[in-house]
Design a protein around this motif. Structure first.
Motif, PDB file in Angstrom:
ATOM      1  N   GLU B  61       0.827  -1.216   0.000  1.00  0.00           N
ATOM      2  CA  GLU B  61       0.000   0.000   0.000  1.00  0.00           C
ATOM      3  C   GLU B  61       0.853   1.254   0.000  1.00  0.00           C
ATOM      4  O   GLU B  61       1.968   1.276   0.506  1.00  0.00           O
ATOM      5  CB  GLU B  61      -1.027  -0.025   1.140  1.00  0.00           C
ATOM      6  CG  GLU B  61      -0.479  -0.346   2.502  1.00  0.00           C
ATOM      7  CD  GLU B  61      -1.570  -0.532   3.559  1.00  0.00           C
ATOM      8  OE1 GLU B  61      -2.631  -1.115   3.255  1.00  0.00           O
ATOM      9  OE2 GLU B  61      -1.347  -0.089   4.708  1.00  0.00           O
ATOM     10  N   GLU B  62       0.253   2.262  -0.616  1.00  0.00           N
ATOM     11  CA  GLU B  62       0.925   3.545  -0.749  1.00  0.00           C
ATOM     12  C   GLU B  62       0.438   4.452   0.365  1.00  0.00           C
ATOM     13  O   GLU B  62      -0.733   4.412   0.731  1.00  0.00           O
ATOM     14  CB  GLU B  62       0.444   4.145  -2.078  1.00  0.00           C
ATOM     15  CG  GLU B  62       1.526   4.617  -2.984  1.00  0.00           C
ATOM     16  CD  GLU B  62       0.937   5.033  -4.329  1.00  0.00           C
ATOM     17  OE1 GLU B  62       0.674   4.135  -5.136  1.00  0.00           O
ATOM     18  OE2 GLU B  62       0.743   6.240  -4.523  1.00  0.00           O
ATOM     19  N   TYR B  63       1.301   5.243   0.945  1.00  0.00           N
ATOM     20  CA  TYR B  63       0.838   6.252   1.912  1.00  0.00           C
ATOM     21  C   TYR B  63       1.734   7.472   1.796  1.00  0.00           C
ATOM     22  O   TYR B  63       2.786   7.429   1.142  1.00  0.00           O
ATOM     23  CB  TYR B  63       0.816   5.689   3.337  1.00  0.00           C
ATOM     24  CG  TYR B  63       2.189   5.357   3.910  1.00  0.00           C
ATOM     25  CD1 TYR B  63       2.876   4.211   3.523  1.00  0.00           C
ATOM     26  CD2 TYR B  63       2.774   6.205   4.863  1.00  0.00           C
ATOM     27  CE1 TYR B  63       4.120   3.908   4.060  1.00  0.00           C
ATOM     28  CE2 TYR B  63       4.032   5.903   5.396  1.00  0.00           C
ATOM     29  CZ  TYR B  63       4.693   4.756   4.994  1.00  0.00           C
ATOM     30  OH  TYR B  63       5.920   4.463   5.515  1.00  0.00           O
ATOM     31  N   GLU B  64       1.298   8.531   2.418  1.00  0.00           N
ATOM     32  CA  GLU B  64       2.064   9.760   2.319  1.00  0.00           C
ATOM     33  C   GLU B  64       2.656  10.114   3.667  1.00  0.00           C
ATOM     34  O   GLU B  64       2.008   9.957   4.700  1.00  0.00           O
ATOM     35  CB  GLU B  64       1.149  10.892   1.838  1.00  0.00           C
ATOM     36  CG  GLU B  64       1.812  11.754   0.779  1.00  0.00           C
ATOM     37  CD  GLU B  64       0.898  12.878   0.332  1.00  0.00           C
ATOM     38  OE1 GLU B  64       0.173  12.661  -0.647  1.00  0.00           O
ATOM     39  OE2 GLU B  64       0.919  13.949   0.974  1.00  0.00           O
ATOM     40  N   GLU B  65       3.899  10.529   3.659  1.00  0.00           N
ATOM     41  CA  GLU B  65       4.530  10.945   4.911  1.00  0.00           C
ATOM     42  C   GLU B  65       5.390  12.164   4.611  1.00  0.00           C
ATOM     43  O   GLU B  65       6.226  12.115   3.699  1.00  0.00           O
ATOM     44  CB  GLU B  65       5.399   9.798   5.440  1.00  0.00           C
ATOM     45  CG  GLU B  65       5.850   9.997   6.880  1.00  0.00           C
ATOM     46  CD  GLU B  65       6.749   8.839   7.309  1.00  0.00           C
ATOM     47  OE1 GLU B  65       6.314   8.015   8.121  1.00  0.00           O
ATOM     48  OE2 GLU B  65       7.894   8.766   6.811  1.00  0.00           O
ATOM     49  N   GLN B  69       5.622  10.296  -1.141  1.00  0.00           N
ATOM     50  CA  GLN B  69       4.940   9.039  -1.406  1.00  0.00           C
ATOM     51  C   GLN B  69       5.783   7.895  -0.843  1.00  0.00           C
ATOM     52  O   GLN B  69       6.964   7.782  -1.165  1.00  0.00           O
ATOM     53  CB  GLN B  69       4.814   8.898  -2.925  1.00  0.00           C
ATOM     54  CG  GLN B  69       3.615   8.140  -3.385  1.00  0.00           C
ATOM     55  CD  GLN B  69       2.314   8.856  -3.041  1.00  0.00           C
ATOM     56  OE1 GLN B  69       2.306  10.055  -2.793  1.00  0.00           O
ATOM     57  NE2 GLN B  69       1.239   8.114  -2.992  1.00  0.00           N
TER      58      GLN B  69
END
Lengths: 105, 252
Positions: B61-65, B69
């Motif tokens: 899964e992709e997430y943003e921090e 990305q």
């Protein structure tokens, strides 16, 4: 004529490129051999030797070092950073990975 | 044991790493063999007919921090789970996966690439032995694909192009502070070849594999040399290499 040689590692791209370049040159064509491999060994197959191949500065390094401003054209760049190989082939290394760059796989 | 095979294209990384993984599994270790090349190479030397053992998109899964990305394994999926579910089984019980393989027509393989890094980061240290067949040449194996490794095995044949590649890799490893980098002399034909590899690259040679026509025959057939010539020169040399590395791991 512009030819690019591609294929799997170890299948003979470098050897094929070198033989093509020297054959064209022997038939009287002005021939530029470009080594676009990040691990450039074309100099060895063209016959300039292992030490001279290791010592080649890549065009990319030259551009990074700011030399590009002093070159007036691509021809000029190739004449500055290329080397002469047997049969009159001119060899230039486009790029080489010299130092680790963390964001580039 | 966590090892990564690197070196110039065509020196024999796939043949040796696949054989190495099988020998290690036969010695009782739980082995994950990983191939960085989307075309089959290591799969054949493991004895698989063909392979498509990648990490599916929905495993990552992709997430943003901090506005960037990032990628992680799907919630609840551990590294071990992912290997058990998605790896292909090769003879000897080796788990085989291809890393960083883009699926479908898309060019971008970031999801695959970073998902795989997370998988390796998440495998328990001593539970798995990892044997990697890394990209040929001097693309940066020490920083990305091979960062799981404790030992880098630079496969070098006694030719100028392979020796030059070995020197470049030794230099890159030094600046990247890779843990342990040693050489394997491959396609050795003369008594002085291993010494030549060592003196021309500055690397310790921990094993020599003789030039072996039976290996070339196995490659042509797309078969594992361990199956076509189980007691031949390559199989014997790889067994000895595994023993050498097992001993050096015990000491460290």
């Amino acid at each position: 004529m512009k030819i690019a040689v591609v294929g799997k590692g170890g299948s003979g791209k470098t050897t094929t490129s070198a033989v093509l370049a020297r054959t064209f040159a022997r038939h009287g064509h002005d021939t530029l051999a470009l080594d676009c491999d990040s691990n450039p060994n074309l100099g060895i197959s063209l016959g300039i030797g292992e030490e001279a191949t290791e010592a080649l500065v890549s065009v990319r390094d030259a551009v990074d070092a700011g030399e590009e401003q002093h070159a007036t054209s691509m021809d000029d760049l190739v004449s500055r950073f290329g080397v002469d190989a047997p049969d009159g082939v001119r060899l230039a290394v486009v790029t080489a990975i010299q130092n680790p760059e963390p964001d580039c796989p | 044991m966590r090892v990564a095979f690197v070196g110039k294209g065509g020196v024999g990384k796939s043949s040796l790493s696949g054989s190495f993984a099988r020998v290690l599994a036969e010695a009782g270790e739980r082995v994950l063999a990983i191939d960085s090349d989307p075309m089959p190479g290591m799969a054949f030397s493991l004895g698989l007919e063909q392979s498509d053992a990648g990490l599916p998109d929905d495993a990552v899964e992709e997430y943003e921090e901090d506005g960037r990305q990032r990628y992680r394994l799907r919630e609840g999926l551990t590294g071990t789970d992912a290997v058990e579910q998605y790896a292909q089984r090769a003879p000897g019980g080796v788990h085989f996966m291809q890393l960083g393989k883009a699926r479908g027509p898309q060019w971008n393989n970031r999801r695959q690439h970073f998902g795989f890094q997370r998988l390796l980061d998440d495998l328990p240290g001593d539970g798995w032995s990892i044997v990697g067949d890394l990209p040929g040449g001097t693309r940066q194996p020490f920083l990305t694909w091979g960062r799981y490794a404790r030992t880098f095995l630079v496969v070098i044949e006694p030719t100028p192009a392979s020796l030059l590649t070995g020197r470049r890799l030794a230099r890159l490893a030094e600046t990247a502070r890779a843990p342990r980098v040693v050489a394997i002399a491959n396609k050795v034909r003369e008594p002085g070849d291993a010494e030549r590899v060592s003196s021309r690259t500055g690397l310790d040679v921990i094993g020599s594999v003789p030039f072996d026509p039976a290996l070339a025959d196995a490659d042509r057939l797309g078969k594992a040399v361990l199956d076509t010539d189980p007691d031949g020169p390559t199989a014997t040399a790889v067994r000895s290499l595994v023993q050498t590395l097992q001993k050096s791991e015990e000491q460290s």
